[in-house]
Design a protein around this motif. Structure first.
Motif, PDB file in Angstrom:
ATOM      1  N   THR A 395       0.835  -1.196   0.000  1.00  0.00           N
ATOM      2  CA  THR A 395       0.000   0.000   0.000  1.00  0.00           C
ATOM      3  C   THR A 395       0.874   1.252   0.000  1.00  0.00           C
ATOM      4  OG1 THR A 395      -0.056   0.180   2.410  1.00  0.00           O
ATOM      5  CG2 THR A 395      -1.749  -1.189   1.388  1.00  0.00           C
ATOM      6  N   VAL A 396       0.255   2.367  -0.372  1.00  0.00           N
ATOM      7  CA  VAL A 396       1.005   3.631  -0.370  1.00  0.00           C
ATOM      8  C   VAL A 396       1.079   4.174   1.050  1.00  0.00           C
ATOM      9  CG1 VAL A 396       1.014   6.013  -1.197  1.00  0.00           C
ATOM     10  CG2 VAL A 396       0.403   4.149  -2.760  1.00  0.00           C
ATOM     11  N   ASP A 397      -0.032   4.089   1.780  1.00  0.00           N
ATOM     12  CA  ASP A 397      -0.025   4.702   3.109  1.00  0.00           C
ATOM     13  C   ASP A 397      -0.301   3.678   4.210  1.00  0.00           C
ATOM     14  OD1 ASP A 397      -3.080   4.939   3.943  1.00  0.00           O
ATOM     15  OD2 ASP A 397      -2.909   5.389   1.799  1.00  0.00           O
ATOM     16  N   ARG A 398       0.049   4.076   5.411  1.00  0.00           N
ATOM     17  CA  ARG A 398      -0.035   3.205   6.576  1.00  0.00           C
ATOM     18  C   ARG A 398      -1.481   2.798   6.891  1.00  0.00           C
ATOM     19  NH1 ARG A 398       2.773   1.768  11.265  1.00  0.00           N
ATOM     20  NH2 ARG A 398       4.729   2.610  10.496  1.00  0.00           N
ATOM     21  N   ARG A 399      -2.415   3.731   6.672  1.00  0.00           N
ATOM     22  CA  ARG A 399      -3.829   3.444   6.989  1.00  0.00           C
ATOM     23  C   ARG A 399      -4.350   2.265   6.185  1.00  0.00           C
ATOM     24  NH1 ARG A 399      -8.075   8.232   7.788  1.00  0.00           N
ATOM     25  NH2 ARG A 399      -9.347   6.603   6.834  1.00  0.00           N
ATOM     26  N   ALA A 400      -4.015   2.253   4.908  1.00  0.00           N
ATOM     27  CA  ALA A 400      -4.484   1.157   4.051  1.00  0.00           C
ATOM     28  C   ALA A 400      -3.860  -0.160   4.495  1.00  0.00           C
ATOM     29  CB  ALA A 400      -4.140   1.447   2.592  1.00  0.00           C
ATOM     30  N   ALA A 401      -2.566  -0.122   4.871  1.00  0.00           N
ATOM     31  CA  ALA A 401      -1.882  -1.331   5.333  1.00  0.00           C
ATOM     32  C   ALA A 401      -2.563  -1.857   6.598  1.00  0.00           C
ATOM     33  CB  ALA A 401      -0.409  -1.038   5.593  1.00  0.00           C
ATOM     34  N   ALA A 402      -2.933  -0.941   7.486  1.00  0.00           N
ATOM     35  CA  ALA A 402      -3.601  -1.332   8.729  1.00  0.00           C
ATOM     36  C   ALA A 402      -4.971  -1.934   8.442  1.00  0.00           C
ATOM     37  CB  ALA A 402      -3.741  -0.115   9.651  1.00  0.00           C
ATOM     38  N   ALA A 403      -5.670  -1.376   7.455  1.00  0.00           N
ATOM     39  CA  ALA A 403      -7.020  -1.848   7.133  1.00  0.00           C
ATOM     40  C   ALA A 403      -7.006  -3.311   6.686  1.00  0.00           C
ATOM     41  CB  ALA A 403      -7.637  -0.965   6.047  1.00  0.00           C
ATOM     42  N   VAL A 404      -5.940  -3.711   5.979  1.00  0.00           N
ATOM     43  CA  VAL A 404      -5.837  -5.093   5.497  1.00  0.00           C
ATOM     44  C   VAL A 404      -5.716  -6.054   6.685  1.00  0.00           C
ATOM     45  CG1 VAL A 404      -4.402  -6.703   4.191  1.00  0.00           C
ATOM     46  CG2 VAL A 404      -4.897  -4.425   3.260  1.00  0.00           C
ATOM     47  N   GLY A 405      -4.823  -5.731   7.616  1.00  0.00           N
ATOM     48  CA  GLY A 405      -4.669  -6.572   8.808  1.00  0.00           C
ATOM     49  C   GLY A 405      -5.949  -6.628   9.632  1.00  0.00           C
ATOM     50  N   ASN A 406      -6.650  -5.483   9.719  1.00  0.00           N
ATOM     51  CA  ASN A 406      -7.896  -5.440  10.490  1.00  0.00           C
ATOM     52  C   ASN A 406      -8.968  -6.329   9.870  1.00  0.00           C
ATOM     53  OD1 ASN A 406      -6.764  -3.696  12.306  1.00  0.00           O
ATOM     54  ND2 ASN A 406      -7.687  -1.856  11.416  1.00  0.00           N
ATOM     55  N   GLU A 407      -9.016  -6.346   8.521  1.00  0.00           N
ATOM     56  CA  GLU A 407     -10.003  -7.207   7.856  1.00  0.00           C
ATOM     57  C   GLU A 407      -9.741  -8.681   8.182  1.00  0.00           C
ATOM     58  OE1 GLU A 407     -12.788  -7.045   6.342  1.00  0.00           O
ATOM     59  OE2 GLU A 407     -13.005  -4.881   6.122  1.00  0.00           O
ATOM     60  N   VAL A 408      -8.477  -9.063   8.242  1.00  0.00           N
ATOM     61  CA  VAL A 408      -8.158 -10.455   8.568  1.00  0.00           C
ATOM     62  C   VAL A 408      -8.554 -10.748  10.016  1.00  0.00           C
ATOM     63  CG1 VAL A 408      -6.313 -12.170   8.789  1.00  0.00           C
ATOM     64  CG2 VAL A 408      -6.336 -10.604   6.837  1.00  0.00           C
ATOM     65  N   GLU A 409      -8.246  -9.832  10.914  1.00  0.00           N
ATOM     66  CA  GLU A 409      -8.606 -10.030  12.320  1.00  0.00           C
ATOM     67  C   GLU A 409     -10.126 -10.149  12.480  1.00  0.00           C
ATOM     68  OE1 GLU A 409      -6.998  -8.109  16.425  1.00  0.00           O
ATOM     69  OE2 GLU A 409      -7.906  -6.720  15.015  1.00  0.00           O
ATOM     70  N   ALA A 410     -10.861  -9.374  11.668  1.00  0.00           N
ATOM     71  CA  ALA A 410     -12.327  -9.385  11.762  1.00  0.00           C
ATOM     72  C   ALA A 410     -12.924 -10.726  11.333  1.00  0.00           C
ATOM     73  CB  ALA A 410     -12.908  -8.243  10.921  1.00  0.00           C
ATOM     74  N   LEU A 411     -12.110 -11.582  10.708  1.00  0.00           N
ATOM     75  CA  LEU A 411     -12.598 -12.917  10.337  1.00  0.00           C
ATOM     76  C   LEU A 411     -12.945 -13.754  11.568  1.00  0.00           C
ATOM     77  CD1 LEU A 411     -10.070 -13.766   7.479  1.00  0.00           C
ATOM     78  CD2 LEU A 411     -12.531 -13.441   7.194  1.00  0.00           C
ATOM     79  N   TYR A 412     -12.376 -13.381  12.719  1.00  0.00           N
ATOM     80  CA  TYR A 412     -12.756 -14.070  13.971  1.00  0.00           C
ATOM     81  C   TYR A 412     -14.289 -14.163  14.090  1.00  0.00           C
ATOM     82  CZ  TYR A 412      -8.421 -14.202  16.868  1.00  0.00           C
ATOM     83  OH  TYR A 412      -7.208 -14.483  17.426  1.00  0.00           O
ATOM     84  N   LEU A 413     -14.941 -12.985  13.970  1.00  0.00           N
ATOM     85  CA  LEU A 413     -16.389 -12.923  14.192  1.00  0.00           C
ATOM     86  C   LEU A 413     -17.193 -13.010  12.909  1.00  0.00           C
ATOM     87  CD1 LEU A 413     -15.047 -11.535  16.732  1.00  0.00           C
ATOM     88  CD2 LEU A 413     -17.221 -10.334  17.022  1.00  0.00           C
ATOM     89  N   ASN A 414     -16.561 -12.603  11.803  1.00  0.00           N
ATOM     90  CA  ASN A 414     -17.321 -12.447  10.557  1.00  0.00           C
ATOM     91  C   ASN A 414     -16.975 -13.484   9.496  1.00  0.00           C
ATOM     92  OD1 ASN A 414     -18.601  -9.577  11.038  1.00  0.00           O
ATOM     93  ND2 ASN A 414     -16.450  -9.408  11.622  1.00  0.00           N
ATOM     94  N   GLY A 415     -16.015 -14.346   9.804  1.00  0.00           N
ATOM     95  CA  GLY A 415     -15.534 -15.264   8.774  1.00  0.00           C
ATOM     96  C   GLY A 415     -16.021 -16.686   8.978  1.00  0.00           C
ATOM     97  N   PRO A 416     -15.344 -17.651   8.340  1.00  0.00           N
ATOM     98  CA  PRO A 416     -15.720 -19.061   8.464  1.00  0.00           C
ATOM     99  C   PRO A 416     -15.562 -19.572   9.898  1.00  0.00           C
ATOM    100  CG  PRO A 416     -14.164 -18.711   6.660  1.00  0.00           C
ATOM    101  CD  PRO A 416     -14.212 -17.444   7.430  1.00  0.00           C
ATOM    102  N   ALA A 417     -16.092 -20.790  10.127  1.00  0.00           N
ATOM    103  CA  ALA A 417     -16.085 -21.362  11.475  1.00  0.00           C
ATOM    104  C   ALA A 417     -14.669 -21.671  11.949  1.00  0.00           C
ATOM    105  CB  ALA A 417     -16.899 -22.656  11.473  1.00  0.00           C
ATOM    106  N   GLY A 418     -14.439 -21.401  13.217  1.00  0.00           N
ATOM    107  CA  GLY A 418     -13.240 -21.898  13.883  1.00  0.00           C
ATOM    108  C   GLY A 418     -11.948 -21.242  13.490  1.00  0.00           C
TER     109      GLY A 418
END
Lengths: 451, 99
Positions: A395-418
């Motif tokens: 990514t060009v900026d830090r915010r976008a890089a952070a958003a990618v990691g946050n989306e992966v973390e959000a898989l805890y509640l919003n993603g597939p089982a387990g």
């Protein structure tokens, strides 16, 4: 005729310290070199120096010298290292301060500088970049550093002036070891055959344990004794350039024609033309013979005159990489990990997160090699009992890089089982490009400090 | 048989280049390995990965071959999004090649 003994105390910035201290204490060494400066490390160090003019040298310098200084007392060993990184003078001052705090005297510390050529940038902008062929001014990203690969000259001057600790910035890695050989034996600067053979010694030493059994073991096929305690290498070289390579008796590891051949070819391109500032070394006729347990003899290195140009590593600020990881286990793990990857791809698109490049891997299935290559491997399996999804985005900026990691973390509640064990990381990207400049543009400086 | 039965490998990187060496355990096998593991065959093996070319250098007295793969590392260690951004694991896969 007198031989000299040279050890290697580090093969990368974060290398182990205890094997180096063992070499200093028990190796009967004349010199020990510590190679601690990878291509991009210096660009990161330049940033540190910009934030604080007293920083910008190797992170482990203090920890290393708190052990090196007491260990070298009463011995003839001299230390040569590129731990100075972007700030050899501050590094030398730090070593002097450590010596005083330990009540150690009789230390002559040299800071070798001159590799920082950022001030010459206006003259370099039209030069072609070796990697792309385009002029340097056409590259994307802000230029933050430019360091020339110097040869042995600065280290030689420091040795002539009686330094016993020499701290450099960017020099070619073999120069850390070639310089003391040239100094001791008085080899002339145009004896290409000897300089080529000395460069073989330097090249074999510069990665420390990689020649003594590290990066080699393959259980059942290539076994290495006591790898956990692998000893660092020692070269004993004669004035005619012939040398043996060994390690401390009782240390772990292995010195064999196989370990040394692997390291001879490590990261060289054409074996007939290994380019350094001091010589174009020819490794193509090198002979390696086992002459004892954990000892080989090496001869046959040669060389020709260098081009008179120096390689300059240019560091560029190229944005960020954002990463996220999460694991899935048990039956169906791979399918759930794949679903999670698809979700991330759609989320990035939906949210229009500005990503230049995206990579989604399933660790344990196909992350090291592309799927098309992996599936042909004889031990390939199409599923796994535990699979880790890894997402990486440029990514060009830090915010976008952070958003990618946050989306992966959000898989805890919003993603597939387990999904479990989510982690996220952000790191700046320092790109490295190379240009060639005339050697005459660069002037080495040596400053001495005495304690 | 597998290449792994005859030779060992080490991998390094220089910018976007991958440098993979092969060394035979027994010098008697050098010619066989040299005949089978050509630059073309290595290029085919790594085709899904590399965008550039493969050059082979020969060191018969050491029983070794040195392969240089260009445009092989997604722009090199500093830029690559790969987990193994150095490509250190590349040579291990080559040993799976059938001889």
């Amino acid at each position: 005729m007198r031989k000299i003994r040279i050890g290697s105390g580090a093969g990368f910035a974060g290398d182990r310290i205890d094997p180096a201290i063992d070499l200093i204490k028990y190796g009967n060494l004349d010199y020990i070199g510590f190679e601690c400066l990878a291509e991009r490390t210096i660009a990161l160090a330049v940033r540190q120096k910009m934030n604080n003019p007293d920083e910008g040298y190797n992170d482990l310098l203090e920890e290393r010298f708190r052990l090196i200084l007491p260990a070298m007392q009463g011995s003839k060993v001299k230390i040569i290292t590129n731990m100075g990184a972007a700030n050899p003078q501050a590094a030398a001052a730090k070593v002097a301060e450590i010596a005083r705090s330990l009540n150690i005297s009789g230390v002559r510390i040299a800071a070798v500088t001159g590799d920082d050529v950022l001030a010459l940038l206006p003259r370099m902008l039209e030069l072609p970049v070796l990697e792309t062929g385009q002029p340097l001014c056409a590259c994307e990203g802000k230029i933050i550093s430019a360091n020339a690969y110097n040869g042995i000259d600065g280290i030689l001057e420091a040795l002539r002036r009686g330094a016993n600790i020499i701290i450099t910035g960017r020099v070619s890695d073999p120069a850390l070891f070639l310089a003391p050989i040239v100094h001791e034996f008085g080899w002339t600067s145009d004896n290409w055959q000897l300089l080529g053979q000395g460069t073989v010694a330097g090249h074999l030493l510069e990665c420390a344990a990689q020649v003594t059994g590290g990066y080699f073991a393959d259980p059942g096929v290539k076994d290495v004794p006591d790898l956990w305690a692998v000893g660092f290498p020692i070269v004993e070289i004669s004035p005619n350039g012939g040398f043996t390579l060994s390690k401390l008796p009782g240390s772990g590891g292995l010195v064999s024609t196989a370990t040394v051949t692997e390291q001879l070819l490590y990261e060289i391109l054409d074996p007939k033309a290994y380019l350094t500032p001091d010589v174009i070394a020819d490794f193509s006729q090198v002979q390696i013979n086992q002459v004892g347990p954990d000892m080989v003899q090496v001869r046959g290195g040669s060389g020709t005159a260098p081009s008179g140009q120096l390689k300059v590593s240019v560091g560029l600020d190229e944005g960020f990489i954002g990463e996220g990881e999460i694991s899935y286990g048990g039956p169906g793990a791979a399918a759930r990990a794949r679903l999670a990857g698809e979700i991330i791809r759609k989320r990035i698109e939906y949210r229009q997160i500005p990503v230049r490049e995206l990579r989604i891997d399933l660790l344990g299935l196909h992350s090291l090699y592309p799927y098309e290559m992996t599936r042909k491997l004889s031990n390939y399996v199409d599923d796994g009992h535990e699979i880790r999804l890894r997402v990486a985005a440029g990514t060009v900026d830090r915010r976008a890089a952070a958003a990618v990691g946050n989306e992966v973390e959000a898989l805890y509640l919003n993603g597939p089982a387990g999904g479990g064990g989510a982690r996220k990381y952000i790191r700046p990207v320092v790109g490295v490009l190379s240009v060639l400049i005339p050697k005459t543009w660069v002037q080495c400086q040596v400053k001495l400090l005495e304690v | 048989m597998k290449l792994r039965d005859l030779a060992h490998s080490r991998t390094g990187d220089k910018g976007d280049l991958s440098c993979i060496s092969l060394t035979v355990y027994d010098l008697a096998d050098y010619e066989k390995v040299k005949a089978h593991v050509t630059a073309d065959r290595v290029a085919e093996f790594y085709a899904p990965l590399i965008q550039g070319t493969v050059t082979r250098y020969e060191l018969p007295q050491l029983g070794a071959l040195n392969f240089i793969l260009t445009r092989a590392l997604g722009g090199g260690v500093t830029r690559s999004l790969a987990l193994d951004s150095h490509g250190k694991c590349l040579g291990s896969a080559l040993l799976d090649m059938e001889i």
